[in-house]
Design an enzyme around this catalytic site. Structure first.
Site, PDB file in Angstrom:
ATOM      1  CE1 TYR A 130      32.235  40.551 131.679  1.00 51.47           C
ATOM      2  CE2 TYR A 130      33.330  38.474 131.193  1.00 51.47           C
ATOM      3  CZ  TYR A 130      32.551  39.542 130.795  1.00 51.47           C
ATOM      4  OH  TYR A 130      32.090  39.603 129.500  1.00 51.47           O
ATOM      5  CG  HIS A 131      28.437  34.907 134.805  1.00 48.17           C
ATOM      6  ND1 HIS A 131      28.465  33.972 133.809  1.00 48.17           N
ATOM      7  CD2 HIS A 131      27.709  34.348 135.824  1.00 48.17           C
ATOM      8  CE1 HIS A 131      27.780  32.904 134.183  1.00 48.17           C
ATOM      9  NE2 HIS A 131      27.314  33.107 135.413  1.00 48.17           N
ATOM     10  N   GLY A 132      31.487  34.861 132.482  1.00 49.47           N
ATOM     11  CA  GLY A 132      31.622  34.506 131.082  1.00 49.47           C
ATOM     12  C   GLY A 132      30.370  33.846 130.552  1.00 49.47           C
TER      13      GLY A 132
END
Length: 331
Positions: A130-132
């Site tokens: 998951y990309h912050g």
């Protein structure tokens, strides 16, 4: 005013003249209200200083990246004579920077990794995460891969990153590619680790504290895993949205990105919240599973990590307090 005039008329000498001038200037500038002005100024500083800080802290990460690049250039010049004799010129540089970034993660975020044993010491694996808003958790993860596994994890990044001035050397040393499927398959077939975020910049800018996965119908990463017969390891970092947040939900920034592919949405934060990276069970290669089915399976695996380890909506204060909760459990 009459008293001031009288003193000017009757005073003698330089001191009296200067006192007269100051008194006249004080009345002309209305310095009697200076205290009110200072009170207003103090209020404005008190209100806007915290706002300025949360927008400045993300730039500190950029500064750290440029300091890392500067170190690489210095290292390259110092060791250029050994380049012809040493096949692993950059190993020392990578380990040095990995140590610095690992230290930053430990001090500022109390960074932890759970499930590191699922990363193989050798052989290929595709890590899907998951990309912050700023993927600083992924930087910490890469540092730990170097330090704990003695390996370099290749990474797929958005095209715009390759256009950032000065980033070329950093991207080369840490094996970052812009993502053609052929190059990704080649890296995995050569036995490397490869990290990719299907959500990419869109997820970074337009996801929020409820942690939605913005993958759309992307399945290229799944096809890469199928073509290379590599297992997929899902990954998620707890509180990554509380460390840095984006103003991408504002319609203007979303319109600019969708129209021109310009990721200009401001990012703010830099809060020292607790970061814990969780690695899920590897999803093995299955010749009977197509790319669409595998992409859905991986998305469900990442979502399961979010559901299990992240309280939504995310809360900065709660994420800060979680750093102390861990210490209490240890005692």
């Amino acid at each position: 005013m009459s008293n001031g005039n009288e003193s000017c008329m009757t005073g003698e000498g330089l001191a009296a003249f200067l006192a007269c001038v100051f008194h006249a200037w004080e009345e002309w500038a209305d310095l009697g209200r200076l205290e009110d002005y200072l009170s207003v100024l103090e209020y404005l500083v008190w209100v806007f200083t915290p706002l300025a800080i949360v927008f400045i802290l993300p730039f500190l990460i950029v500064i750290l990246l440029y300091l890392s690049i500067l170190f690489l250039h210095v290292y390259k010049r110092k060791n250029q004579l050994r380049e012809a004799y040493c096949n692993n010129l950059w190993d020392g540089a990578r380990k040095t920077l990995a140590t610095l970034w690992d230290g930053h993660g430990a001090i500022w975020h109390g960074y932890e990794i759970h499930g590191m044993e699922k990363i193989p010491h050798e052989g290929a694996a595709l890590i899907v995460y998951y990309h912050g808003a700023i993927p600083i958790d992924y930087y910490y993860f890469l540092a730990n891969i170097i330090l704990q596994k003695g390996r370099t994890c290749h990474s797929v990044a958005d095209h715009f990153l390759f256009k950032v001035p000065g980033f070329k050397l950093l991207l080369e040393v840490f094996s970052v590619m812009h993502g053609p499927q052929e190059e990704c398959v080649k890296a995995l077939r050569n036995g490397h680790l490869l990290g990719i975020s299907p959500g990419g910049v869109r997820e970074a800018l337009f996801s929020d504290e409820t942690y939605p996965l913005l993958w759309g119908k992307r399945k290229g990463f799944a096809q890469v895993a199928i073509d290379s017969k590599a297992p997929i390891i899902p990954m998620f970092t707890q509180n990554v949205r509380e460390g840095f947040r984006s103003l991408g939900r504002m319609k203007f920034f979303r319109w600019v990105y969708e129209r021109f592919r310009l990721p200009i949405a401001p990012v703010y934060g830099g809060f020292p919240v607790k970061f814990r990276t969780f690695l899920g069970d590897p999803i093995p290669y299955d010749p009977n599973t197509n790319a669409t089915e595998l992409a859905e399976k991986v998305q469900q695996a990442v979502q399961a990590l979010i559901d299990k380890h992240q309280k939504v909506p995310g809360n900065v204060l709660r994420a800060l307090l979680e750093r102390f909760h861990r210490r209490q459990k240890e005692h």
